[in-house]
Design an enzyme around this catalytic site. Structure first.
Site, mmCIF file in Angstrom:
data_model
loop_
_atom_site.group_PDB
_atom_site.id
_atom_site.type_symbol
_atom_site.label_atom_id
_atom_site.label_comp_id
_atom_site.label_asym_id
_atom_site.label_seq_id
_atom_site.Cartn_x
_atom_site.Cartn_y
_atom_site.Cartn_z
ATOM 1 N N GLU A 95 52.783 40.923 42.291
ATOM 2 C CA GLU A 95 51.133 40.698 42.126
ATOM 3 C C GLU A 95 50.662 41.772 43.243
ATOM 4 O O GLU A 95 51.404 42.028 44.056
ATOM 5 C CB GLU A 95 51.358 38.647 42.533
ATOM 6 C CG GLU A 95 49.728 39.177 42.949
ATOM 7 C CD GLU A 95 48.975 38.767 41.008
ATOM 8 O OE1 GLU A 95 49.058 39.865 40.654
ATOM 9 O OE2 GLU A 95 48.022 37.903 40.567
ATOM 10 N N ASP A 96 49.411 41.715 42.444
ATOM 11 C CA ASP A 96 49.051 43.204 43.428
ATOM 12 C C ASP A 96 47.994 42.412 44.785
ATOM 13 O O ASP A 96 48.476 42.595 45.935
ATOM 14 C CB ASP A 96 47.662 43.400 42.859
ATOM 15 C CG ASP A 96 46.600 43.371 41.464
ATOM 16 O OD1 ASP A 96 46.540 41.634 42.125
ATOM 17 O OD2 ASP A 96 46.016 43.910 41.210
ATOM 18 N N ASP A 99 43.892 35.952 46.497
ATOM 19 C CA ASP A 99 42.613 36.477 46.933
ATOM 20 C C ASP A 99 42.192 34.540 46.700
ATOM 21 O O ASP A 99 42.842 34.070 47.392
ATOM 22 C CB ASP A 99 41.728 37.098 45.781
ATOM 23 C CG ASP A 99 40.413 36.702 46.531
ATOM 24 O OD1 ASP A 99 39.815 36.633 47.132
ATOM 25 O OD2 ASP A 99 39.022 37.227 45.098
ATOM 26 N N GLY A 101 43.918 32.675 45.390
ATOM 27 C CA GLY A 101 44.969 32.020 44.916
ATOM 28 C C GLY A 101 44.600 31.861 43.096
ATOM 29 O O GLY A 101 45.772 30.766 43.130
ATOM 30 N N LYS A 127 44.129 37.803 51.269
ATOM 31 C CA LYS A 127 43.166 37.692 51.859
ATOM 32 C C LYS A 127 43.056 36.368 52.772
ATOM 33 O O LYS A 127 42.415 35.619 51.480
ATOM 34 C CB LYS A 127 41.637 38.160 50.858
ATOM 35 C CG LYS A 127 41.708 39.301 50.297
ATOM 36 C CD LYS A 127 39.914 39.005 49.825
ATOM 37 C CE LYS A 127 40.644 40.300 48.975
ATOM 38 N NZ LYS A 127 38.457 40.915 48.385
ATOM 39 N N PHE A 148 36.327 43.532 49.777
ATOM 40 C CA PHE A 148 36.881 44.426 48.187
ATOM 41 C C PHE A 148 37.447 45.785 47.852
ATOM 42 O O PHE A 148 36.992 47.071 48.772
ATOM 43 C CB PHE A 148 35.651 44.480 47.442
ATOM 44 C CG PHE A 148 36.483 44.794 45.861
ATOM 45 C CD1 PHE A 148 36.492 43.050 44.842
ATOM 46 C CD2 PHE A 148 36.087 45.794 44.586
ATOM 47 C CE1 PHE A 148 36.483 43.594 43.355
ATOM 48 C CE2 PHE A 148 36.877 46.058 43.511
ATOM 49 C CZ PHE A 148 36.856 44.806 43.176
ATOM 50 N N ARG A 161 42.197 53.229 39.907
ATOM 51 C CA ARG A 161 43.355 52.269 40.082
ATOM 52 C C ARG A 161 44.765 53.761 40.349
ATOM 53 O O ARG A 161 45.554 53.403 41.129
ATOM 54 C CB ARG A 161 44.285 51.874 38.688
ATOM 55 C CG ARG A 161 43.147 50.039 38.041
ATOM 56 C CD ARG A 161 44.025 49.710 37.517
ATOM 57 N NE ARG A 161 43.019 49.122 35.921
ATOM 58 C CZ ARG A 161 43.226 48.041 36.674
ATOM 59 N NH1 ARG A 161 43.814 47.928 37.439
ATOM 60 N NH2 ARG A 161 42.345 47.095 35.715
HETATM 61 P P1 5GP Z 1 42.181 35.045 42.741
HETATM 62 O O1 5GP Z 1 42.430 34.310 41.151
HETATM 63 O O2 5GP Z 1 43.453 34.697 43.441
HETATM 64 O O3 5GP Z 1 41.467 35.086 43.382
HETATM 65 O O4 5GP Z 1 41.826 36.213 42.245
HETATM 66 C C1 5GP Z 1 43.324 37.637 42.101
HETATM 67 C C2 5GP Z 1 43.034 38.246 41.102
HETATM 68 O O5 5GP Z 1 41.797 38.975 41.846
HETATM 69 C C3 5GP Z 1 43.751 39.718 41.164
HETATM 70 O O6 5GP Z 1 44.381 40.039 41.121
HETATM 71 C C4 5GP Z 1 42.853 40.563 40.966
HETATM 72 O O7 5GP Z 1 42.780 41.488 39.569
HETATM 73 C C5 5GP Z 1 41.188 40.567 41.886
HETATM 74 N N1 5GP Z 1 40.636 40.726 43.232
HETATM 75 C C6 5GP Z 1 40.970 39.434 44.226
HETATM 76 N N2 5GP Z 1 40.619 40.253 45.558
HETATM 77 C C7 5GP Z 1 40.317 41.947 44.641
HETATM 78 C C8 5GP Z 1 39.817 43.352 45.874
HETATM 79 O O8 5GP Z 1 39.230 43.066 46.512
HETATM 80 N N3 5GP Z 1 40.063 44.206 44.519
HETATM 81 C C9 5GP Z 1 39.922 44.296 43.256
HETATM 82 N N4 5GP Z 1 40.540 45.446 42.942
HETATM 83 N N5 5GP Z 1 40.244 42.891 42.960
HETATM 84 C C10 5GP Z 1 40.905 42.077 43.393
#
Ligand code: 5GP
Length: 172
Positions: A95-96, A99, A101, A127, A148, A161
């Site tokens: 995963e990248d 956030d 989760g 995060k 962000f 990207r």
């Molecule tokens: P979660 O479901 O954990 O809240 O969000 C995960 C997804 O939100 C990540 O896979 C990504 O696509 C996007 N995301 C969350 N934080 C960031 C950030 O700081 N930058 C970018 N570009 N995408 C984010």
């Protein structure tokens, strides 16, 4: 418009080498199914994989949140799903960023229905201040502040990207 470097190319390279070493040790003598979470993890996944010395097969998964207005509804839809049955396999999800989760929690729930032998998670970024769905990240790159970030696979409105580092985008 400016991009401030937050995590440099060298820091990322060194971290990937360290994570790959641990993965190679942990799964020594075993096969691995690597699942790349699209879109953002493609670069992390490609670089990590080049340092994995185990027999690997690859799958891809893509999940996105349903948005109502500007708010995520908390529901996830799967746009790309794994093609192979993962029963009895060693699975490594790449995963990248984790956030809140939510996305990774839903992806893991779905993949666990295959009943893999092992399921581990690698994420380049985490995060902690935003996390509401706790998830164990077995191979973590960097904990970051509530900012962000873009680059190294992560986008802002489809852009950035391709950057070889993690940056913070400043619209001014
Ligand atoms: P979660 O479901 O954990 O809240 O969000 C995960 C997804 O939100 C990540 O896979 C990504 O696509 C996007 N995301 C969350 N934080 C960031 C950030 O700081 N930058 C970018 N570009 N995408 C984010």
């Amino acid at each position: 418009m400016a991009v401030e470097i937050y995590i440099s190319e060298d820091q990322i390279k060194n971290k990937i080498t360290e994570l790959a070493y641990r993965i190679n040790e942990d799964f020594s003598g075993q096969e691995l199914v690597v699942i790349c979470v699209l879109n953002g993890a493609f670069m992390f996944c490609a670089d990590l994989l080049r340092e994995i010395t185990l027999p690997v097969t690859m799958e891809f998964i893509k999940a996105s949140s349903y948005i109502s207005g500007t708010q995520s509804s908390g529901e996830i839809k799967f746009e790309v799903d794994v093609k192979k049955n993962l029963a009895g396999k060693n699975v490594l999800i790449i995963e990248d960023i984790v956030d809140t989760g939510l996305t990774i929690t839903k992806i893991m729930e779905k993949l666990k229905t295959h009943v893999p032998a092992k399921i581990k998670l690698a994420s380049l970024l985490f995060k902690p201040s935003r996390n509401i769905h706790p998830v164990k990240i077995d191979y973590l790159g960097f904990e970051i502040q509530d900012k962000f970030v873009i680059g190294f696979g992560l986008d802002y409105d489809g852009r950035f990207r391709e950057l070889p580092y993690i940056g913070i985008f400043d619209e001014d």
